[in-house]
Design a protein around this motif. Structure first.
Motif, PDB file in Angstrom:
ATOM      1  N   LYS A  48       0.808  -1.223   0.000  1.00  0.00           N
ATOM      2  CA  LYS A  48       0.000   0.000   0.000  1.00  0.00           C
ATOM      3  C   LYS A  48       0.844   1.276   0.000  1.00  0.00           C
ATOM      4  O   LYS A  48       0.303   2.369  -0.115  1.00  0.00           O
ATOM      5  CB  LYS A  48      -0.896   0.030   1.253  1.00  0.00           C
ATOM      6  CG  LYS A  48      -2.249  -0.592   1.064  1.00  0.00           C
ATOM      7  CD  LYS A  48      -3.113  -0.401   2.308  1.00  0.00           C
ATOM      8  CE  LYS A  48      -3.562   1.015   2.559  1.00  0.00           C
ATOM      9  NZ  LYS A  48      -4.825   1.407   1.980  1.00  0.00           N
ATOM     10  N   SER A 136      -8.062  -0.536   3.768  1.00  0.00           N
ATOM     11  CA  SER A 136      -8.725  -0.502   2.468  1.00  0.00           C
ATOM     12  C   SER A 136      -7.729  -0.887   1.370  1.00  0.00           C
ATOM     13  O   SER A 136      -6.539  -0.563   1.453  1.00  0.00           O
ATOM     14  CB  SER A 136      -9.300   0.882   2.224  1.00  0.00           C
ATOM     15  OG  SER A 136      -8.309   1.871   2.416  1.00  0.00           O
ATOM     16  N   ASN A 138      -6.257  -0.119  -1.414  1.00  0.00           N
ATOM     17  CA  ASN A 138      -5.850   0.917  -2.367  1.00  0.00           C
ATOM     18  C   ASN A 138      -4.471   1.399  -1.968  1.00  0.00           C
ATOM     19  O   ASN A 138      -4.069   1.248  -0.815  1.00  0.00           O
ATOM     20  CB  ASN A 138      -6.833   2.102  -2.316  1.00  0.00           C
ATOM     21  CG  ASN A 138      -6.994   2.638  -0.899  1.00  0.00           C
ATOM     22  OD1 ASN A 138      -7.740   2.088  -0.102  1.00  0.00           O
ATOM     23  ND2 ASN A 138      -6.251   3.679  -0.573  1.00  0.00           N
ATOM     24  N   SER A 144     -10.521   4.275  -2.436  1.00  0.00           N
ATOM     25  CA  SER A 144     -10.723   2.895  -1.989  1.00  0.00           C
ATOM     26  C   SER A 144     -11.355   2.070  -3.109  1.00  0.00           C
ATOM     27  O   SER A 144     -11.962   2.613  -4.025  1.00  0.00           O
ATOM     28  CB  SER A 144     -11.635   2.877  -0.762  1.00  0.00           C
ATOM     29  OG  SER A 144     -11.072   3.640   0.283  1.00  0.00           O
ATOM     30  N   HIS A 220      -6.706  12.550   0.832  1.00  0.00           N
ATOM     31  CA  HIS A 220      -7.098  11.154   0.985  1.00  0.00           C
ATOM     32  C   HIS A 220      -8.152  10.873  -0.079  1.00  0.00           C
ATOM     33  O   HIS A 220      -8.751  11.801  -0.595  1.00  0.00           O
ATOM     34  CB  HIS A 220      -7.726  10.990   2.380  1.00  0.00           C
ATOM     35  CG  HIS A 220      -7.501   9.642   2.969  1.00  0.00           C
ATOM     36  ND1 HIS A 220      -7.220   9.456   4.292  1.00  0.00           N
ATOM     37  CD2 HIS A 220      -7.538   8.405   2.442  1.00  0.00           C
ATOM     38  CE1 HIS A 220      -7.093   8.181   4.550  1.00  0.00           C
ATOM     39  NE2 HIS A 220      -7.276   7.511   3.426  1.00  0.00           N
TER      40      HIS A 220
END
Ligand code: TXA
Ligand code: MG
Length: 309
Positions: A48, A136, A138, A144, A220
């Motif tokens: 990630k 999540s 992503n 996400s 984000h």
């Protein structure tokens, strides 16, 4: 053999071997690993590109499993029986002697936990001997994933397996509630604030929270292109995300809902942002979303998605 069952077994095989597997949940897809294994959870951070200081949510099947790792009290049990399994995450005290890897908690004495509702993931948890750490699915700071395809778009062949559970029903992450010390909502999420606050603030109605979670930075959920919010008239070249039907047709219009249905808007948000980005639009404008109920969570995500620095 039933495909779902053989896929669940395949997911379990990789997880038992300290690999990461993407799992479906009712909120968004998670990138899962054995929460008791340092080796497995380390892979999550690498995949990630997530800072080590950002702790992970751990996913449990039931209370009996949770009790091995966490301290619980009456207040927790009240919320648990009202909302679980479902899209709520609790910050609890980690139990001394728990097997949870230090990578998960960033060596803190608290831990974020949840009980996902998705059937396939519950079946998977049932056949594993450990809970699943799963942020999540992503790359850090990006949108996400709500389908298997989204996960593949994020990680490609870098992850061994995605357990396909269809499109996530809620489409927004869980609501995070702190139950250590002062009770408060740390992240708006899929359950409306007022539904949870009823349980938290009976004797303390005035309590207002500042939302603080290590991973809830200003930027984000970003589609990676500029976004403008509360727009009535888009610029010509922009993709325009709408929440109610317009008479005129336009190839730049993308409907999150045609009748201001907030749940539908929530469900379609991340998917639509991804579609628009992939179509090559250079910027996105979004119609004003009513700031009530789940609309508050949608606006929270949009504000962060629109932040550039
Ligand atoms: O719906 C969800 O919650 C999804 C699905 C996959 O379960 N998961 C998810 O995980 O959204 P993630 O890692 O993207 O977001 C979890 C947030 C992070 O911002 C992290 O900083 C925060 O939870 N968190 C984790 N442990 C914490 C703790 N002990 N105290 C406060 N915040 C914590
Ligand atoms: Mg996330």
């Amino acid at each position: 053999m039933n495909t779902n069952l053989s896929n669940i077994k395949k997911a379990a095989y990789y997880l038992n071997n300290n690999d990461c597997v993407a799992i479906p949940t009712e909120t968004v897809y998670g990138l899962a690993a054995n929460a008791y294994s340092g080796k497995a959870t380390k892979k999550i951070f690498i995949l990630k590109k997530r800072p080590k200081t950002n702790p992970l949510i751990v996913h449990y099947l039931n209370l009996a499993d949770l009790k091995k790792d966490c301290e619980i009290d009456k207040q927790f049990l009240k919320l648990y029986s009202r909302f679980c399994p479902g899209p709520i995450t609790f910050v609890l005290k980690l139990k001394k002697g728990s097997k949870i890897s230090k990578n998960v908690t960033n060596k803190k004495t608290t831990i974020a936990v949840r009980f996902p509702k998705h059937k396939l993931t519950r079946k998977l948890l049932k056949i594993l001997n450990f809970p699943l750490a799963a942020p999540s699915a992503n790359i850090s700071q990006r949108i996400s994933s709500v389908t298997k395809l989204d996960v593949v778009e994020e990680f490609g062949k870098k992850i061994k397996f995605v357990l396909d559970g269809g499109r996530s029903r809620e489409g927004l992450e869980s609501t995070i509630v702190n139950l250590v010390g002062k009770q408060k909502i740390l992240r708006l999420g899929s359950i409306e604030k007022n539904k949870i606050e009823k349980y938290l603030f009976k004797n303390n109605k005035k309590s207002q929270q500042k939302i603080t979670v290590p991973g809830q930075g200003k930027i984000h959920y970003s589609p990676g292109i500029p976004m403008r919010l509360n727009i009535k008239k888009p610029k010509k070249s922009e993709a325009f995300l709408l929440i109610s039907k317009r008479k005129n047709k336009n190839k730049n219009y993308f409907y999150l809902s045609k009748n201001k249905n907030l749940r539908e808007i929530a469900r379609n948000l991340y998917k639509t942002l991804r579609i628009v980005k992939n179509l090559g639009f250079k910027s996105i404008s979004v119609e004003k979303i009513p700031n009530k109920g789940i609309g508050e969570t949608i606006n929270d995500r949009l504000l962060r998605a629109a932040k550039r620095k």
